[in-house]
Scaffold this motif. Structure first.
Motif, PDB file in Angstrom:
ATOM      1  N   SER A 220       0.711  -1.364  -0.003  1.00 36.44           N
ATOM      2  CA  SER A 220       0.296  -0.109  -0.274  1.00 36.44           C
ATOM      3  C   SER A 220       0.888   1.040  -0.131  1.00 36.44           C
ATOM      4  CB  SER A 220      -0.935   0.222   0.979  1.00 36.44           C
ATOM      5  OG  SER A 220      -0.483  -0.119   2.215  1.00 36.44           O
ATOM      6  N   SER A 221       1.429   1.475   0.458  1.00 35.36           N
ATOM      7  CA  SER A 221       2.498   2.747   0.990  1.00 35.36           C
ATOM      8  C   SER A 221       3.585   3.027  -0.791  1.00 35.36           C
ATOM      9  CB  SER A 221       3.915   2.150   1.729  1.00 35.36           C
ATOM     10  OG  SER A 221       5.084   0.860   1.406  1.00 35.36           O
ATOM     11  N   ASN A 222       4.006   2.130  -0.978  1.00 33.09           N
ATOM     12  CA  ASN A 222       4.574   2.424  -2.779  1.00 33.09           C
ATOM     13  C   ASN A 222       3.452   2.336  -3.320  1.00 33.09           C
ATOM     14  OD1 ASN A 222       7.022   1.801  -2.253  1.00 33.09           O
ATOM     15  ND2 ASN A 222       6.861  -0.318  -1.585  1.00 33.09           N
ATOM     16  N   LEU A 223       2.016   1.817  -4.023  1.00 31.07           N
ATOM     17  CA  LEU A 223       1.592   2.126  -4.496  1.00 31.07           C
ATOM     18  C   LEU A 223       0.414   3.374  -4.754  1.00 31.07           C
ATOM     19  CD1 LEU A 223       0.201  -1.356  -5.634  1.00 31.07           C
ATOM     20  CD2 LEU A 223       2.185   0.084  -7.251  1.00 31.07           C
ATOM     21  N   MET A 224       0.334   3.885  -2.736  1.00 30.63           N
ATOM     22  CA  MET A 224       0.027   4.994  -3.180  1.00 30.63           C
ATOM     23  C   MET A 224       0.317   6.387  -2.902  1.00 30.63           C
ATOM     24  SD  MET A 224      -3.550   5.327  -2.809  1.00 30.63           S
ATOM     25  CE  MET A 224      -3.045   6.693  -4.246  1.00 30.63           C
ATOM     26  N   GLU A 225       1.730   5.997  -1.899  1.00 27.77           N
ATOM     27  CA  GLU A 225       2.350   7.295  -1.550  1.00 27.77           C
ATOM     28  C   GLU A 225       3.246   8.054  -2.734  1.00 27.77           C
ATOM     29  OE1 GLU A 225       1.911   8.740   1.026  1.00 27.77           O
ATOM     30  OE2 GLU A 225       0.877   7.645   2.529  1.00 27.77           O
ATOM     31  N   THR A 226       3.872   6.920  -3.588  1.00 28.33           N
ATOM     32  CA  THR A 226       4.776   6.736  -4.885  1.00 28.33           C
ATOM     33  C   THR A 226       3.807   6.572  -6.247  1.00 28.33           C
ATOM     34  OG1 THR A 226       6.088   5.109  -4.370  1.00 28.33           O
ATOM     35  CG2 THR A 226       6.573   6.732  -3.697  1.00 28.33           C
ATOM     36  N   THR A 283      -5.773  -4.524  -6.923  1.00 31.66           N
ATOM     37  CA  THR A 283      -4.429  -3.642  -8.039  1.00 31.66           C
ATOM     38  C   THR A 283      -2.958  -3.565  -8.237  1.00 31.66           C
ATOM     39  OG1 THR A 283      -6.063  -1.897  -6.800  1.00 31.66           O
ATOM     40  CG2 THR A 283      -3.794  -0.664  -7.368  1.00 31.66           C
ATOM     41  N   SER A 284      -2.282  -4.113  -7.574  1.00 29.77           N
ATOM     42  CA  SER A 284      -1.320  -4.597  -7.249  1.00 29.77           C
ATOM     43  C   SER A 284      -0.834  -5.682  -8.123  1.00 29.77           C
ATOM     44  CB  SER A 284      -0.607  -4.725  -5.703  1.00 29.77           C
ATOM     45  OG  SER A 284      -0.831  -5.818  -5.619  1.00 29.77           O
ATOM     46  N   ILE A 285      -1.691  -7.175  -8.798  1.00 25.04           N
ATOM     47  CA  ILE A 285      -1.293  -8.362  -9.276  1.00 25.04           C
ATOM     48  C   ILE A 285      -1.439  -7.045 -11.142  1.00 25.04           C
ATOM     49  CG2 ILE A 285      -2.138  -9.691  -9.742  1.00 25.04           C
ATOM     50  CD1 ILE A 285      -2.058 -10.648  -7.716  1.00 25.04           C
ATOM     51  N   GLY A 286      -2.431  -6.417 -11.155  1.00 18.80           N
ATOM     52  CA  GLY A 286      -3.280  -5.704 -11.884  1.00 18.80           C
ATOM     53  C   GLY A 286      -2.203  -5.205 -12.654  1.00 18.80           C
ATOM     54  N   LEU A 287      -1.050  -4.175 -11.845  1.00 19.28           N
ATOM     55  CA  LEU A 287      -0.162  -3.632 -12.242  1.00 19.28           C
ATOM     56  C   LEU A 287       0.781  -3.996 -12.815  1.00 19.28           C
ATOM     57  CD1 LEU A 287      -0.241  -0.933  -9.671  1.00 19.28           C
ATOM     58  CD2 LEU A 287      -0.800  -0.247 -12.222  1.00 19.28           C
ATOM     59  N   TRP A 288       1.053  -5.339 -12.714  1.00 19.66           N
ATOM     60  CA  TRP A 288       2.789  -5.965 -12.101  1.00 19.66           C
ATOM     61  C   TRP A 288       1.862  -7.183 -14.045  1.00 19.66           C
ATOM     62  CZ3 TRP A 288       1.940 -11.664 -12.565  1.00 19.66           C
ATOM     63  CH2 TRP A 288       3.318 -12.412 -12.940  1.00 19.66           C
ATOM     64  N   LEU A 289       0.701  -6.571 -14.305  1.00 17.41           N
ATOM     65  CA  LEU A 289       0.260  -7.940 -15.710  1.00 17.41           C
ATOM     66  C   LEU A 289       0.155  -6.979 -16.789  1.00 17.41           C
ATOM     67  CD1 LEU A 289      -2.462 -10.335 -14.459  1.00 17.41           C
ATOM     68  CD2 LEU A 289      -0.084 -10.947 -15.107  1.00 17.41           C
ATOM     69  N   ALA A 290       0.191  -5.874 -16.080  1.00 13.47           N
ATOM     70  CA  ALA A 290      -0.042  -4.783 -17.050  1.00 13.47           C
ATOM     71  C   ALA A 290       1.078  -3.904 -17.935  1.00 13.47           C
ATOM     72  CB  ALA A 290      -0.931  -3.057 -16.685  1.00 13.47           C
ATOM     73  N   GLY A 370       4.654  -9.089  -5.064  1.00 17.23           N
ATOM     74  CA  GLY A 370       4.912 -10.129  -4.538  1.00 17.23           C
ATOM     75  C   GLY A 370       4.239 -10.363  -2.584  1.00 17.23           C
ATOM     76  N   SER A 371       4.699  -8.984  -2.815  1.00 21.47           N
ATOM     77  CA  SER A 371       4.531  -9.016  -0.450  1.00 21.47           C
ATOM     78  C   SER A 371       2.530  -9.346  -0.617  1.00 21.47           C
ATOM     79  CB  SER A 371       4.690  -6.899  -0.374  1.00 21.47           C
ATOM     80  OG  SER A 371       6.417  -7.142  -0.716  1.00 21.47           O
ATOM     81  N   ILE A 372       1.938  -9.050  -1.917  1.00 17.34           N
ATOM     82  CA  ILE A 372       0.471  -8.964  -1.495  1.00 17.34           C
ATOM     83  C   ILE A 372      -0.201 -10.709  -1.050  1.00 17.34           C
ATOM     84  CG2 ILE A 372      -0.346  -8.601  -3.980  1.00 17.34           C
ATOM     85  CD1 ILE A 372      -1.848  -7.363  -0.514  1.00 17.34           C
ATOM     86  N   VAL A 373       0.862 -11.087  -2.039  1.00 14.20           N
ATOM     87  CA  VAL A 373       0.420 -12.365  -1.831  1.00 14.20           C
ATOM     88  C   VAL A 373       1.143 -13.145  -0.404  1.00 14.20           C
ATOM     89  CG1 VAL A 373       1.377 -14.839  -2.620  1.00 14.20           C
ATOM     90  CG2 VAL A 373       1.194 -12.581  -4.224  1.00 14.20           C
ATOM     91  N   VAL A 374       2.212 -12.312   0.030  1.00 11.65           N
ATOM     92  CA  VAL A 374       2.700 -13.127   1.968  1.00 11.65           C
ATOM     93  C   VAL A 374       1.423 -12.504   2.691  1.00 11.65           C
ATOM     94  CG1 VAL A 374       4.370 -12.426   3.339  1.00 11.65           C
ATOM     95  CG2 VAL A 374       4.702 -13.227   0.900  1.00 11.65           C
ATOM     96  N   THR A 375       0.679 -11.426   2.243  1.00  8.95           N
ATOM     97  CA  THR A 375       0.019 -10.194   3.146  1.00  8.95           C
ATOM     98  C   THR A 375      -1.370 -11.346   3.374  1.00  8.95           C
ATOM     99  OG1 THR A 375       0.713  -8.239   2.470  1.00  8.95           O
ATOM    100  CG2 THR A 375      -1.662  -8.692   3.439  1.00  8.95           C
ATOM    101  N   LEU A 376      -2.210 -12.002   1.931  1.00  8.39           N
ATOM    102  CA  LEU A 376      -2.992 -12.896   2.163  1.00  8.39           C
ATOM    103  C   LEU A 376      -2.922 -14.391   2.776  1.00  8.39           C
ATOM    104  CD1 LEU A 376      -4.071 -12.132  -1.938  1.00  8.39           C
ATOM    105  CD2 LEU A 376      -5.158 -10.984   0.429  1.00  8.39           C
ATOM    106  N   ILE A 377      -1.155 -14.616   2.802  1.00 10.09           N
ATOM    107  CA  ILE A 377      -1.287 -15.786   3.783  1.00 10.09           C
ATOM    108  C   ILE A 377      -1.268 -15.474   5.268  1.00 10.09           C
ATOM    109  CG2 ILE A 377       0.249 -18.164   3.849  1.00 10.09           C
ATOM    110  CD1 ILE A 377       1.255 -17.454   1.255  1.00 10.09           C
ATOM    111  N   LEU A 378      -0.699 -14.875   5.526  1.00 12.42           N
ATOM    112  CA  LEU A 378      -0.691 -13.873   7.007  1.00 12.42           C
ATOM    113  C   LEU A 378      -2.527 -13.746   7.659  1.00 12.42           C
ATOM    114  CD1 LEU A 378       2.527 -11.764   7.149  1.00 12.42           C
ATOM    115  CD2 LEU A 378       2.113 -14.233   7.943  1.00 12.42           C
ATOM    116  N   ALA A 379      -2.897 -12.805   6.424  1.00 15.97           N
ATOM    117  CA  ALA A 379      -4.305 -11.848   6.860  1.00 15.97           C
ATOM    118  C   ALA A 379      -5.048 -13.687   7.450  1.00 15.97           C
ATOM    119  CB  ALA A 379      -4.973 -11.788   5.841  1.00 15.97           C
ATOM    120  N   ALA A 380      -4.898 -14.512   6.601  1.00 15.50           N
ATOM    121  CA  ALA A 380      -5.645 -16.107   6.445  1.00 15.50           C
ATOM    122  C   ALA A 380      -5.378 -17.011   8.024  1.00 15.50           C
ATOM    123  CB  ALA A 380      -5.525 -17.310   5.681  1.00 15.50           C
TER     124      ALA A 380
END
Length: 388
Positions: A220-226, A283-290, A370-380
């Motif tokens: 979130s910090s990198n996709l929003m703030e920067t 958002t993050s995976i969409g940008l990665w694919l784009a 890559g970061s969001i994949v790790v986040t989703l695992i920890l959230a679960a």
């Protein structure tokens, strides 16, 4: 029932400085004036790494009942950051001071403002109160983003744009002096009774929750703030268009926070939190694919707009989740939460800065995915521990 209070406008300065000030002024100015991605990453990490002081701020505020006084310090720190940026020029240490001032202002407010809301309202109304608070944050983004976008098209200089942001922060300061938030009262007996029952059983879930929040900030910090500077470099999106996109998205956010607050009130904050993380992934995976596909510039702007909605839901939901899991006192709990958020912000943006220096802006898009994949695992894992 009207839950809004005038002092909620204090949160407006977070939108003005932390969102618009950093995304549209600080990071582009560092690149423009110094050409250093590493300096940008260092400054951004300082904004976040001040979060190591968040538990101390919460503890001091609770122990000495100086919540309202520290809130005023935070607002003046935000104003100071804009003044320093105005005079920074090409001097590196001035940008370091700007980052530190923003960190003080943002972290302190995000520790105290949710604590004021949670303390003043009963449990049933807390989600609605938090949604009102964060609506004011996005109100600040709407106003600041619209003004910066407009005057940018009119050819105003960066210094003139900074003066506009200073005026908006001054509105927050004046409002808090006229209508301060209610004092927070802590009861040792109630804390002891809560710690002895349900909260003691959820300490592990609270720790995993904090780790999840920490890692989520890498995305979130990198996709929003920067985000504006990233999509400018990767997808050739003009910063003026990003300003209007930021403002338009903030209008949508203000509207969607109301049903999100009602949803949290009815189904619980965890539902809103998981919905936010799902949008992070889109958002993050969409940008990665784009990347390197030649897509319209509208696509990355829309994805960043979705990210803003998700961050607003995330920020609204996590104070109540932390309060339900933590064994600590009100402001200290929010301080621990901000420790995780700000630490993740600082570490995440520092890594991004180094990646930009070594491999360019595209590497940040890969890193966020890559970061969001790790986040989703920890959230679960957090949800599983919470149910036990």
């Amino acid at each position: 029932m009207t839950i809004f209070r005038p002092w909620y406008l204090a949160q407006m300065s977070v939108g003005v400085v932390q969102w618009v000030g950093i995304a549209l002024m600080l990071t582009p100015l560092i690149i423009e004036r110094t050409g250093s991605g590493a300096l940008m990453g260092t400054v951004m990490s300082l904004v976040g790494l001040f979060g190591v002081c968040a538990p101390l701020i919460g503890w001091l505020a609770d122990k000495y009942s100086i919540h309202r006084e520290l809130q005023k310090v935070a607002l003046f720190s935000h104003l100071t950051s804009l003044i320093l940026l105005y005079f920074a020029g090409t001097t590196s240490y001035m940008y370091i001071l700007v980052g530190l001032s923003i960190g003080i202002g943002t972290v302190t407010q995000l520790v105290l403002n949710p604590a004021f809301v949670l303390n003043a309202l009963n449990e049933q109304d807390q989600s609605r109160g938090l949604s009102r608070l964060f609506q004011m944050q996005f109100f600040g983004i709407v106003v600041a983003g619209s003004l910066v976008g407009l005057v940018s098209l009119l050819g105003w200089s960066s210094e003139q744009q900074l003066l506009l942001l200073m005026m908006l922060v001054a509105v927050s300061i004046i409002t808090v002096f006229i209508s301060p938030p209610p004092r927070i009262t802590t009861s040792a007996e109630s804390e002891d009774s809560v710690q002895a029952t349900s909260k003691s059983a959820s300490t592990l879930a609270f720790i995993v929750f904090l780790v999840t929040v920490f890692i989520s900030m890498f995305t979130s910090s990198n996709l929003m703030e920067t985000g504006p500077i990233i999509i400018k470099e990767v997808f050739n999106v003009d910063l003026g268009h990003s300003a209007f996109g930021l403002a338009a998205s903030a209008v949508v956010t203000m509207l969607l926070l109301e049903p999100a607050g009602r949803c949290a009130q009815k189904f619980g904050s965890y539902v809103v939190w998981m919905a936010a993380l799902a949008c992070y992934a889109v958002t993050s995976i969409g940008l990665w694919l784009a990347v390197d596909t030649g897509v319209s510039s509208l696509v990355p702007i829309l994805l960043i707009m979705l990210m803003m909605q998700a961050i607003s839901w995330f920020d609204m939901a996590i104070p109540a989740i932390a309060e339900s899991l933590s064994p600590s006192s009100p402001a200290l709990t929010q301080g621990l939460l901000l420790f995780a958020m700000a630490g993740g912000f600082g570490a995440g943006t520092f890594i991004a800065g180094q990646l930009i220096e070594l491999n360019g802006f595209v590497s940040v898009v890969n890193y966020c995915a890559g970061s969001i994949v790790v986040t989703l695992i920890l959230a679960a894992v957090t949800l599983l521990l919470k149910k036990k």
